[in-house]
Enzyme design. Structure first.
Site, PDB file in Angstrom:
ATOM      1  N   HIS A  54       0.730  -1.315  -0.131  1.00 19.10           N
ATOM      2  CA  HIS A  54       0.314  -0.152  -0.783  1.00 19.10           C
ATOM      3  C   HIS A  54       1.004   1.090   0.135  1.00 19.10           C
ATOM      4  O   HIS A  54       2.100   0.894   0.396  1.00 19.10           O
ATOM      5  CB  HIS A  54      -0.716   0.145   1.514  1.00 19.10           C
ATOM      6  CG  HIS A  54      -1.875  -0.878   1.404  1.00 19.10           C
ATOM      7  ND1 HIS A  54      -3.393  -1.165   2.286  1.00 19.10           N
ATOM      8  CD2 HIS A  54      -2.546  -1.820   0.400  1.00 19.10           C
ATOM      9  CE1 HIS A  54      -3.793  -1.824   1.842  1.00 19.10           C
ATOM     10  NE2 HIS A  54      -3.146  -2.523   1.261  1.00 19.10           N
ATOM     11  N   GLU A  56       1.204   3.950   2.121  1.00 26.22           N
ATOM     12  CA  GLU A  56       1.314   4.091   3.285  1.00 26.22           C
ATOM     13  C   GLU A  56       2.852   3.779   3.485  1.00 26.22           C
ATOM     14  O   GLU A  56       3.377   3.581   3.899  1.00 26.22           O
ATOM     15  CB  GLU A  56       0.442   4.383   4.432  1.00 26.22           C
ATOM     16  CG  GLU A  56      -0.658   4.232   4.585  1.00 26.22           C
ATOM     17  CD  GLU A  56      -1.479   4.305   3.781  1.00 26.22           C
ATOM     18  OE1 GLU A  56      -2.862   4.201   3.550  1.00 26.22           O
ATOM     19  OE2 GLU A  56      -1.790   3.549   2.375  1.00 26.22           O
ATOM     20  N   CYS A  84      -6.306   1.750   6.067  1.00 28.24           N
ATOM     21  CA  CYS A  84      -6.508   0.884   6.356  1.00 28.24           C
ATOM     22  C   CYS A  84      -6.873   0.724   7.773  1.00 28.24           C
ATOM     23  O   CYS A  84      -5.629   0.800   8.087  1.00 28.24           O
ATOM     24  CB  CYS A  84      -6.733  -0.109   5.609  1.00 28.24           C
ATOM     25  SG  CYS A  84      -4.739  -0.933   5.004  1.00 28.24           S
ATOM     26  N   CYS A  87      -2.770  -0.564   7.497  1.00 26.15           N
ATOM     27  CA  CYS A  87      -1.645   0.751   7.667  1.00 26.15           C
ATOM     28  C   CYS A  87      -1.858   2.338   8.943  1.00 26.15           C
ATOM     29  O   CYS A  87      -0.426   2.173   9.472  1.00 26.15           O
ATOM     30  CB  CYS A  87      -2.295   1.984   6.434  1.00 26.15           C
ATOM     31  SG  CYS A  87      -1.697   0.778   4.581  1.00 26.15           S
TER      32      CYS A  87
END
Length: 154
Positions: A54, A56, A84, A87
């Site tokens: 992801h 992040e 999410c 993260c």
């Protein structure tokens, strides 16, 4: 809204556009310390074939390399979409001080929408959170991406 928040969120949006160019969900992120961007990331889940690639996580990895350690205290993280659970946990774990979010995620967001991991009182670290910075731009990018995906399917 602070001018610096807008400036750094525009940088996160540039990262999101990079994701879109490689057919990834357009989410982007930058990490800032002392006025300098020390980490950049965008989604690379499909490209890397890795569930946690992801934006992040990619930005945290780069910022950690920059400071030569895992603690990112004194940093702010700018993300085009609310993080999410994975993260949000990584953001808390890396000791980032401030989280700036473009668009809230009512289905998966864990910085206040579905759950609030970044300010969970049972954790030993909590963040200052600012919401809705360049929200429309973040929403437009995601809507454009998924509109094109639906067209391609038929």
């Amino acid at each position: 809204m602070r001018d610096l928040d807008i400036m750094y969120m525009k940088e996160a949006l540039k990262e999101a556009k990079k994701a879109m160019l490689i057919d990834e969900v357009p989410i982007g992120c930058v990490i800032v310390k002392d006025g300098e961007i020390i980490g950049r990331g965008h989604n690379t889940v499909e490209k890397d074939k890795h569930a946690f690639a992801h934006a992040e996580i990619n930005a945290i990895r780069e910022a950690s390399e920059h400071v030569d350690g895992w603690r990112l205290d004194g940093c702010s993280i700018y993300i085009t979409l609310e993080p999410c659970a994975m993260c949000a946990g990584a953001i808390v774990r890396s000791r980032i001080d401030r989280l700036v979010i473009g668009l809230r995620d009512p289905k998966r967001g864990c910085a206040g929408s579905v759950y609030n991991l970044v300010n969970e009182e049972r954790f030993n670290h909590r963040l200052e959170v600012t919401y809705d910075v360049l929200e429309d731009e973040s929403r437009d990018l995601l809507q454009e991406f998924f509109r094109e995906k639906r067209k391609a399917v038929g």
